[in-house]
Design a protein around this motif. Structure first.
Motif, mmCIF file in Angstrom:
data_model
loop_
_atom_site.group_PDB
_atom_site.id
_atom_site.type_symbol
_atom_site.label_atom_id
_atom_site.label_comp_id
_atom_site.label_asym_id
_atom_site.label_seq_id
_atom_site.Cartn_x
_atom_site.Cartn_y
_atom_site.Cartn_z
ATOM 1 N N GLN A 186 -1.083 5.340 5.009
ATOM 2 C CA GLN A 186 -0.194 4.490 4.217
ATOM 3 C C GLN A 186 -0.744 3.080 4.096
ATOM 4 O OE1 GLN A 186 3.023 5.635 6.831
ATOM 5 N NE2 GLN A 186 4.240 6.339 5.104
ATOM 6 N N GLU A 187 -1.272 2.555 5.201
ATOM 7 C CA GLU A 187 -1.910 1.233 5.148
ATOM 8 C C GLU A 187 -3.150 1.272 4.266
ATOM 9 O OE1 GLU A 187 -2.694 0.098 9.154
ATOM 10 O OE2 GLU A 187 -0.576 -0.079 9.706
ATOM 11 N N GLN A 216 -2.723 0.607 0.518
ATOM 12 C CA GLN A 216 -2.370 -0.732 0.039
ATOM 13 C C GLN A 216 -3.548 -1.370 -0.692
ATOM 14 O OE1 GLN A 216 0.838 -1.777 0.417
ATOM 15 N NE2 GLN A 216 1.137 0.235 1.369
ATOM 16 N N TYR A 217 -3.264 -1.997 -1.798
ATOM 17 C CA TYR A 217 -4.328 -2.650 -2.573
ATOM 18 C C TYR A 217 -4.805 -3.910 -1.857
ATOM 19 C CZ TYR A 217 -4.022 0.289 -6.708
ATOM 20 O OH TYR A 217 -4.083 1.347 -7.573
ATOM 21 N N PRO A 242 -7.966 0.672 -3.385
ATOM 22 C CA PRO A 242 -7.706 0.811 -1.942
ATOM 23 C C PRO A 242 -8.579 1.895 -1.321
ATOM 24 C CG PRO A 242 -5.907 1.747 -3.212
ATOM 25 C CD PRO A 242 -6.792 1.041 -4.198
ATOM 26 N N HIS A 300 -7.250 6.526 -1.884
ATOM 27 C CA HIS A 300 -6.749 6.658 -3.247
ATOM 28 C C HIS A 300 -6.886 8.121 -3.681
ATOM 29 C CE1 HIS A 300 -11.063 5.690 -3.499
ATOM 30 N NE2 HIS A 300 -11.078 6.521 -4.523
#
Length: 322
Positions: free
Chosen positions: A189-190, A193-194, A201, A204
């Motif tokens: 999940q981290e 992040q863009y 990221p 992806h």
């Protein structure tokens, strides 16, 4: 005197660079295999007849690269070594220029997944490297063994044995060092992040789709998730499914949410599920993403609230801790 110092500095820089570049690929030769498959594809070099030989070609080049780095540092057979370094670098100078000029391969893979360079950055790096090697070619007589007698030869052949052992180990199991965004300890999940610069990221194209929806957000919130990665069913090791069944049955009994993930056709996956009596359903994900997630087919990835806690090749399925 100054020239001799420059030669020795070049020798150290070239040797260290080749050893580093070779090592980060040595621990993950399958990553280099995928990269050579990309180079050999129709859209790049149009040499698709070489695609089936991408893995042995990658292994041969990796071993040559890291071994030449050792040889130049210890001073074993300097003439053969410097000329070999020159021709290898010349080939990759052309390849990186071709990739950069025609925008064919956006990442040359020269440092594996450890360091990402743009095609032009790689090309300019090779320009500097070949200049250093040319100095070694011109002043090869200055390059002397750092140890007397047969010690440089012993170091070279011992290094070769160690490198071959590492290749065999990582092909049987998984990479010794994992530089990818799906490494153990990474939170997916981290990773989605863009970055502040707006670039793509690290994680992806990560979707886990059934016929109705993407289950990735739901699964990444769960504590006990096991994913069986089969990026391509036709290329999967069929012997692995017996071990996969054993460990997934145990995982389900202990409350794990278990799914297979593949890019293969649904009908083929349903047939495989029936044939191997698998107790889990399959979800769809992009093949390139699956190859990045784990260097095994099939392989096992265990997640806890999106954090990768375990990764195993099917060979080591019984070692998964539940």
């Amino acid at each position: 005197m100054i020239l001799k110092i420059l030669v020795q500095l070049s020798r150290i820089i070239v040797g260290a660079l080749f050893i580093f570049s070779g090592f980060v690929k040595l621990v993950d030769p399958i990553g280099s295999q995928y990269k050579f498959q990309e180079y050999f594809s129709e859209g790049v070099l149009n040499m698709e007849f070489l695609v089936p030989y991408a893995l042995p070609f990658a292994i041969l080049l990796i071993i040559a690269e890291i071994l030449l780095g050792v040889m130049i540092l210890v001073g074993y057979k300097p003439k053969v070594t410097v000329w070999s370094l020159f021709f290898i670098t010349l080939i990759f100078l052309f390849l990186t220029w071709y990739s950069a000029y025609y925008n064919k391969v956006t990442d040359c893979g020269c440092f594996g997944d450890a360091i990402k360079l743009t095609p032009w950055e790689t090309f300019y790096k090779n320009i500097i490297l070949i200049a250093l090697i040319l100095l070694l070619v011109i002043k090869v007589a200055v390059i002397k063994p750092i140890f007397a007698g047969k010690i440089p030869k012993v170091i070279t052949f011992l290094s070769l044995f160690v490198f071959l052992f590492i290749v065999q180990h990582v092909l049987t199991h998984l990479p010794i060092v994992d530089f990818r965004a799906y490494a153990i300890g990474k939170n997916l999940q981290e990773g989605m992040q863009y970055p502040a610069d707006g670039s793509i990221p690290p994680v992806h194209d990560f979707v886990l789709e059934n016929e109705q929806e993407d289950l990735a957000p739901i699964l990444l919130d769960k504590e006990k998730v096991m994913l069986v990665i089969v990026y391509n069913l036709e290329k999967a090791n069929k012997e692995g499914f017996a071990k996969i069944k054993n460990i997934t049955d145990k995982a389900i009994a202990k409350g794990y949410t278990v799914y297979g993930v593949s890019a293969s056709f649904t009908d083929d996956l349903l047939a495989a599920k029936k044939e191997h009596n698998l107790a889990f359903d399959f979800l769809f994900c992009d093949e390139t993403t699956l190859k990045t997630m784990i260097r095994a087919n099939p392989g096992i990835m265990v997640l806890n609230k999106g954090t990768v806690t375990q990764k195993k090749n099917w060979v080591d399925a019984e070692d998964v801790e539940l």
